[in-house]
Design an enzyme around this catalytic site. Sequence first.
Site, PDB file in Angstrom:
ATOM      1  CD  GLU A   1      -5.319  -5.956  -0.903  1.00 25.07           C
ATOM      2  OE1 GLU A   1      -4.815  -4.810  -0.875  1.00 25.07           O
ATOM      3  OE2 GLU A   1      -5.995  -6.432   0.020  1.00 25.07           O
TER       4      GLU A   1
ATOM      5  CD  GLU B   1      -1.419   4.742   4.592  1.00 24.42           C
ATOM      6  OE1 GLU B   1      -0.966   5.608   5.392  1.00 24.42           O
ATOM      7  OE2 GLU B   1      -2.147   3.792   4.962  1.00 24.42           O
TER       8      GLU B   1
ATOM      9  CB  CYS C   1     -10.929  -2.664   0.674  1.00 20.41           C
ATOM     10  SG  CYS C   1     -10.331  -1.979  -0.881  1.00 20.41           S
TER      11      CYS C   1
ATOM     12  CB  CYS D   1      -5.392  -1.408  -1.671  1.00 21.25           C
ATOM     13  SG  CYS D   1      -6.755  -0.647  -0.798  1.00 21.25           S
TER      14      CYS D   1
ATOM     15  CG  ASN E   1      -0.421  -0.232   2.527  1.00 14.81           C
ATOM     16  OD1 ASN E   1       0.588  -0.910   2.674  1.00 14.81           O
ATOM     17  ND2 ASN E   1      -1.045   0.334   3.525  1.00 14.81           N
TER      18      ASN E   1
HETATM   19  N1  THU Z   1      -5.435  -1.279   2.530  1.00 11.26           N
HETATM   20  C1  THU Z   1      -4.935  -2.149   1.613  1.00 11.26           C
HETATM   21  O1  THU Z   1      -3.801  -1.997   1.145  1.00 11.26           O
HETATM   22  N2  THU Z   1      -5.714  -3.172   1.216  1.00 11.26           N
HETATM   23  C2  THU Z   1      -6.977  -3.406   1.664  1.00 11.26           C
HETATM   24  O2  THU Z   1      -7.657  -4.303   1.169  1.00 11.26           O
HETATM   25  C3  THU Z   1      -7.523  -2.586   2.734  1.00 11.26           C
HETATM   26  C4  THU Z   1      -6.743  -1.379   3.101  1.00 11.26           C
HETATM   27  C5  THU Z   1      -4.586  -0.156   2.956  1.00 11.26           C
HETATM   28  C6  THU Z   1      -5.070   1.188   2.507  1.00 11.26           C
HETATM   29  C7  THU Z   1      -4.448   2.090   3.554  1.00 11.26           C
HETATM   30  O3  THU Z   1      -3.121   2.388   3.158  1.00 11.26           O
HETATM   31  C8  THU Z   1      -4.391   1.226   4.795  1.00 11.26           C
HETATM   32  O4  THU Z   1      -4.528  -0.116   4.348  1.00 11.26           O
HETATM   33  C9  THU Z   1      -5.471   1.525   5.816  1.00 11.26           C
HETATM   34  O5  THU Z   1      -6.736   1.506   5.245  1.00 11.26           O
END
Ligand code: THU
Length: 160
Positions: free
Chosen positions: A74, A63, A111, A72, A61
Site C-alpha cells: 500500500e 521485503e 496494517c 508494505c 510489498n
Molecule cells: N504487508 C503489506 O504489504 N501490507 C499490509 O497491510 C500488511 C502486510 C506485507 C508486509 C510483509 O512483506 C508481508 O506482507 C507479511 O507481513
Amino acid sequence: MEKHSISFDMEVLSPEEVPAIYQTLIDKALEFREKAYAPYSKFLVGAAVLTKSGLMFGGANQENASYPLCMCGERVALYHSAMAAPGDEVVAVAICVKSPIGDIMQPVMPCGACRQVIKEYEDRYKGDIKIIIRTDDGRVWMVKSVKDLLPLGFDDSFLI
Ligand code: THU
C-alpha cells in the site's frame, strides 16, 4: 460516565456489481502483485492508487532480510503516486493479496502503519480515500474512508 460508540458500514460487492473504474484499479493491483518481493513471508500484496485526474499507480510489498525494513504494498503504491503525480489527489486504493496459506475469503485490511499513512494522504488532500479489497472468491469490499479503519487517529492538529 458518558459512553461513545463507533461503527462503520462496509459495502460488499459481487464481481458483476463492481464499477468499471474500480475493476480496472483492482486489475492494476493484481498486475502489481506479481512485482512483490516477499521471499521471507511469501505473502504477496499488490496495491493500486487511483488519483482524481484518473491516473493509476501500483505497488507491491518489498521485503528485506532485516525484517523490520519490509515495506508494505500500500505504501509503495501511495509513494509511487506522490512521486509520479505530485499534488494529484488520491481518491481510492485497491489491495489484492495472495497468501501462502491458500485462498482468503475475508478482507485483508491495511496494517496499522499503512492506515496512518493513508490518513496522512486524506488529511493532505482533504478528501476521503476509498479502500477497495478483493478477496479470492471475487467479492469486493469497500470502505469509504480510512477514518473508518482508524477512528480517533493521530494527525497534525496536535503539532506546531
Ligand atoms: N504487508 C503489506 O504489504 N501490507 C499490509 O497491510 C500488511 C502486510 C506485507 C508486509 C510483509 O512483506 C508481508 O506482507 C507479511 O507481513
